[in-house]
Scaffold this motif. Structure first.
Motif, PDB file in Angstrom:
ATOM      1  N   MET A  58      52.278  69.218  13.475  1.00  0.00           N
ATOM      2  CA  MET A  58      52.314  67.805  13.848  1.00  0.00           C
ATOM      3  C   MET A  58      53.544  67.435  14.684  1.00  0.00           C
ATOM      4  O   MET A  58      53.411  66.868  15.774  1.00  0.00           O
ATOM      5  CB  MET A  58      52.200  66.931  12.601  1.00  0.00           C
ATOM      6  CG  MET A  58      50.853  67.053  11.908  1.00  0.00           C
ATOM      7  SD  MET A  58      49.451  66.671  12.992  1.00  0.00           S
ATOM      8  CE  MET A  58      49.690  64.905  13.225  1.00  0.00           C
ATOM      9  N   PRO A  59      54.764  67.730  14.240  1.00  0.00           N
ATOM     10  CA  PRO A  59      55.902  67.354  15.085  1.00  0.00           C
ATOM     11  C   PRO A  59      55.981  68.121  16.397  1.00  0.00           C
ATOM     12  O   PRO A  59      56.370  67.574  17.426  1.00  0.00           O
ATOM     13  CB  PRO A  59      57.118  67.632  14.197  1.00  0.00           C
ATOM     14  CG  PRO A  59      56.645  68.606  13.182  1.00  0.00           C
ATOM     15  CD  PRO A  59      55.199  68.282  12.946  1.00  0.00           C
ATOM     16  N   LYS A  61      53.484  69.302  18.246  1.00  0.00           N
ATOM     17  CA  LYS A  61      52.509  68.795  19.209  1.00  0.00           C
ATOM     18  C   LYS A  61      52.850  67.379  19.631  1.00  0.00           C
ATOM     19  O   LYS A  61      52.544  66.952  20.755  1.00  0.00           O
ATOM     20  CB  LYS A  61      51.098  68.872  18.636  1.00  0.00           C
ATOM     21  CG  LYS A  61      50.452  70.252  18.796  1.00  0.00           C
ATOM     22  CD  LYS A  61      51.346  71.355  18.272  1.00  0.00           C
ATOM     23  CE  LYS A  61      50.884  72.757  18.499  1.00  0.00           C
ATOM     24  NZ  LYS A  61      51.813  73.757  17.918  1.00  0.00           N
ATOM     25  N   ALA A  62      53.505  66.609  18.747  1.00  0.00           N
ATOM     26  CA  ALA A  62      53.985  65.286  19.147  1.00  0.00           C
ATOM     27  C   ALA A  62      55.062  65.408  20.224  1.00  0.00           C
ATOM     28  O   ALA A  62      55.125  64.583  21.151  1.00  0.00           O
ATOM     29  CB  ALA A  62      54.528  64.528  17.939  1.00  0.00           C
ATOM     30  N   ARG A  65      52.978  66.633  23.568  1.00  0.00           N
ATOM     31  CA  ARG A  65      51.936  65.813  24.201  1.00  0.00           C
ATOM     32  C   ARG A  65      52.460  65.026  25.396  1.00  0.00           C
ATOM     33  O   ARG A  65      51.819  65.015  26.466  1.00  0.00           O
ATOM     34  CB  ARG A  65      51.302  64.882  23.150  1.00  0.00           C
ATOM     35  CG  ARG A  65      50.226  63.982  23.724  1.00  0.00           C
ATOM     36  CD  ARG A  65      49.077  64.796  24.336  1.00  0.00           C
ATOM     37  NE  ARG A  65      48.241  63.969  25.184  1.00  0.00           N
ATOM     38  CZ  ARG A  65      47.712  64.360  26.326  1.00  0.00           C
ATOM     39  NH1 ARG A  65      47.922  65.585  26.770  1.00  0.00           N
ATOM     40  NH2 ARG A  65      46.963  63.552  27.034  1.00  0.00           N
ATOM     41  N   ARG A  95      58.399  58.910  18.336  1.00  0.00           N
ATOM     42  CA  ARG A  95      56.985  59.130  18.056  1.00  0.00           C
ATOM     43  C   ARG A  95      56.796  60.403  17.234  1.00  0.00           C
ATOM     44  O   ARG A  95      55.938  60.468  16.344  1.00  0.00           O
ATOM     45  CB  ARG A  95      56.196  59.229  19.364  1.00  0.00           C
ATOM     46  CG  ARG A  95      54.688  59.382  19.170  1.00  0.00           C
ATOM     47  CD  ARG A  95      53.953  59.278  20.501  1.00  0.00           C
ATOM     48  NE  ARG A  95      52.502  59.342  20.315  1.00  0.00           N
ATOM     49  CZ  ARG A  95      51.779  60.452  20.377  1.00  0.00           C
ATOM     50  NH1 ARG A  95      52.387  61.619  20.619  1.00  0.00           N
ATOM     51  NH2 ARG A  95      50.475  60.437  20.208  1.00  0.00           N
ATOM     52  N   ARG A  96      57.610  61.414  17.530  1.00  0.00           N
ATOM     53  CA  ARG A  96      57.586  62.647  16.722  1.00  0.00           C
ATOM     54  C   ARG A  96      57.871  62.321  15.259  1.00  0.00           C
ATOM     55  O   ARG A  96      57.181  62.807  14.353  1.00  0.00           O
ATOM     56  CB  ARG A  96      58.613  63.630  17.281  1.00  0.00           C
ATOM     57  CG  ARG A  96      58.734  64.992  16.603  1.00  0.00           C
ATOM     58  CD  ARG A  96      59.675  65.025  15.400  1.00  0.00           C
ATOM     59  NE  ARG A  96      60.922  64.315  15.548  1.00  0.00           N
ATOM     60  CZ  ARG A  96      62.034  64.853  16.041  1.00  0.00           C
ATOM     61  NH1 ARG A  96      62.070  66.102  16.432  1.00  0.00           N
ATOM     62  NH2 ARG A  96      63.145  64.120  16.096  1.00  0.00           N
ATOM     63  N   GLU A  98      57.363  59.571  13.719  1.00  0.00           N
ATOM     64  CA  GLU A  98      56.206  58.856  13.167  1.00  0.00           C
ATOM     65  C   GLU A  98      55.095  59.829  12.789  1.00  0.00           C
ATOM     66  O   GLU A  98      54.482  59.717  11.725  1.00  0.00           O
ATOM     67  CB  GLU A  98      55.699  57.840  14.190  1.00  0.00           C
ATOM     68  CG  GLU A  98      54.468  57.080  13.759  1.00  0.00           C
ATOM     69  CD  GLU A  98      53.914  56.199  14.858  1.00  0.00           C
ATOM     70  OE1 GLU A  98      52.759  55.753  14.739  1.00  0.00           O
ATOM     71  OE2 GLU A  98      54.632  55.952  15.850  1.00  0.00           O
ATOM     72  N   LYS A  99      54.814  60.787  13.685  1.00  0.00           N
ATOM     73  CA  LYS A  99      53.746  61.741  13.404  1.00  0.00           C
ATOM     74  C   LYS A  99      54.103  62.679  12.251  1.00  0.00           C
ATOM     75  O   LYS A  99      53.216  63.249  11.620  1.00  0.00           O
ATOM     76  CB  LYS A  99      53.408  62.549  14.660  1.00  0.00           C
ATOM     77  CG  LYS A  99      52.849  61.709  15.801  1.00  0.00           C
ATOM     78  CD  LYS A  99      51.629  60.915  15.377  1.00  0.00           C
ATOM     79  CE  LYS A  99      51.100  60.040  16.500  1.00  0.00           C
ATOM     80  NZ  LYS A  99      49.960  59.187  16.045  1.00  0.00           N
ATOM     81  N   THR A 178      61.776  71.486  15.633  1.00  0.00           N
ATOM     82  CA  THR A 178      60.782  70.418  15.621  1.00  0.00           C
ATOM     83  C   THR A 178      61.314  69.116  15.037  1.00  0.00           C
ATOM     84  O   THR A 178      60.658  68.082  15.148  1.00  0.00           O
ATOM     85  CB  THR A 178      59.530  70.830  14.819  1.00  0.00           C
ATOM     86  OG1 THR A 178      59.931  71.224  13.504  1.00  0.00           O
ATOM     87  CG2 THR A 178      58.802  71.974  15.501  1.00  0.00           C
TER      88      THR A 178
END
Length: 482
Positions: A58-59, A61-62, A65, A95-96, A98-99, A178
């Motif tokens: 998750m982090p 790919k955040a 992206r 945003r990272r 948050e994800k 990450t």
């Protein structure tokens, strides 16, 4: 439903199934056993949701992206001039965060409770047959027993090399890479696998000058050689310094900077250094010795994910070393849950069906993976070399994405390549690899073709829509037919 940080209702308990490890894999085991009506306890020493949720999938790919979105926009007239400036690193990192749920697992614990699993926070250890002790953060020791199965799903940790000075340097592993709160001006990345190339891509785009030191002759050594070549070209074009055939011999910190010496006689400096040099199983403090297993070892399993030589112990996900991927571990969890439920009910397993409900056959024949670099690299099944080593009579069929109208519409100057590995005796696909912008979304079609053993003649009737990038399938089939 018990979160032992806030409740002391259960000090000891008997369950049908006890799961050690509450990452995505352990969560999925619990979901499947609960769906089968089996009482299930889940034990976690860190955060429910595991490595993937907070320090990996998750982090990472955040972080990646925005990098990929900007790269795609930069290949389109009308947008390219709008994305020339640097990324807003603070916004990307926010945003990272948050994800990664700000590294708070309340939501994951609530999900486990919603499926009816009891959650125990603490360090779980096997203490003999079907017996697990839990050292809780409150200092209380609890004992859980399992009527049918104990499942180990504790994953892996970063493996660091034995190098002089490494401990004093305080290197990054995948966790720090990450979750870092600031962008280092200079970053050295050691390794050439997925973590190395993804983090090199992310931090280079966020403003670091990245030096990638790779011991081997190419990047992404588990994929087709052209995958690593195209990713290396792109990283170099983005400004990274990619050094192949280079091993680190010593590291130190001098005045706050990392200093790296290599076997080529070079010396590199950086603010931080990331070692992405492999994974080790988190099985060293699980009480494996109480049931005759070696602490710290990978756990061999059969296709129902049951540990070899046991009739009650299962190892699911990275700890069995079959396929170190979150989605593959979740697949194994579904298989293991079904097998545990069948055995608990006295129902014979479908062992005669390699693609049945109780056999993780895809671990051998159809493992998919996407590397979220620019370009993306996506593959499923066997590479050409792996197929040949396995004794299959195969042929590799390659096409460039420049032959596909949809690729030209996707981006100006689209660069990429596709390969399918055809079994010449059975006329099915043993493997497929795509490299190019956005190809990760093509991979599931290839996974279906490989896992379903779809005959080449039938694939001709799977018509790709025009003008999409998926028309690469038509070009591959045309190249095969000649």
């Amino acid at each position: 439903m018990t979160d032992t940080e806030s409740s002391e209702e259960t000090t000891a308990g008997a369950y049908d199934v006890v799961v050690i490890g509450a990452g995505p894999v352990g969560e999925n085991v619990a979901d499947r056993t609960r769906a089968a009506g089996l009482s299930t306890a889940v034990v976690e020493s860190e955060l429910a949701g595991g490595e993937c949720s907070y320090w990996a999938c998750m982090p990472s790919k955040a972080l990646l992206r925005p990098v990929i979105a900007r790269a795609d926009a930069g290949r389109l007239p009308g947008l390219a001039h709008l994305v020339q400036g640097p990324l807003d690193a603070a916004a990307v990192l926010a945003r990272r965060d948050e994800k990664a749920a700000h590294w708070n697992d309340d939501g994951q614990v609530a999900w486990l409770q919603s499926v009816g699993a009891d959650f125990y926070r603490g360090h779980g250890r096997i203490a003999g047959t079907r017996r697990v002790t839990v050292d809780g953060p409150d200092g209380e020791n609890r004992v859980l027993t399992a009527r049918h199965a104990v499942v180990i799903s504790t994953g892996t940790r970063a493996q660091l090399p034995d190098l002089p000075g490494l401990a004093q340097v305080k290197p990054w592993t995948s966790r720090e890479a990450t979750s870092a709160k600031r962008v280092p001006d200079r970053l050295i990345v050691v390794g050439g696998g997925v973590v190395a190339v993804e983090m090199a891509t992310a931090w280079q785009a966020l403003g670091s000058h990245v030096t990638l030191l790779v011991r081997g002759k190419g990047l992404l050594p588990r994929m087709e050689p052209f995958a690593g070549e195209l990713v290396a070209e792109a990283l170099t074009e983005a400004g990274a310094d990619v050094r192949l055939g280079t091993s680190v011999t010593a590291v130190s910190r001098e005045g706050g900077s990392v200093v790296v010496l290599t076997d080529t006689g070079d010396c590199f400096g950086a603010d931080e250094i990331l070692f992405a040099t492999g994974r080790a199983p988190r099985t060293d403090d699980l009480g494996l010795d109480t049931v005759g297993l070696e602490p710290g070892s990978w756990l061999p399993v059969d296709d129902s994910l049951r540990v070899s030589g046991s009739d009650w112990l299962y190892a699911v996900g990275d700890t069995n070393h079959r396929a170190l991927l979150t989605h593959q571990g979740k697949y194994q969890a579904r298989i293991a849950g079904a097998a545990i439920a069948a055995r608990a009910a006295g129902v014979p397993l479908l062992e005669s069906d390699p693609w049945g409900a109780h056999a993780a056959t895809a671990d051998h024949a159809a493992v998919p993976q996407v590397v979220f670099t620019d370009p993306e690299a996506a593959a499923v099944g066997l590479s050409l070399a792996e197929a040949e080593q396995a004794g299959h009579r195969v042929r590799a069929v390659d096409v460039e994405f420049s032959s596909v109208a949809g690729a030209g519409l996707y981006a100006d100057g689209y660069r990429g390549r596709a390969r399918m590995v055809v079994d010449l005796d059975r006329e099915i696909l043993r493997g497929v690899t795509f490299v190019g912008p956005g190809v990760g979304e093509l991979l599931h079609s290839a996974t279906i073709a490989v896992a379903g053993e779809v005959p080449i003649d039938r694939l001709w009737h799977a018509v790709p829509s025009y003008p999409t990038v998926s028309e690469v399938w038509l070009r591959l089939l045309e190249a095969y037919r000649g």
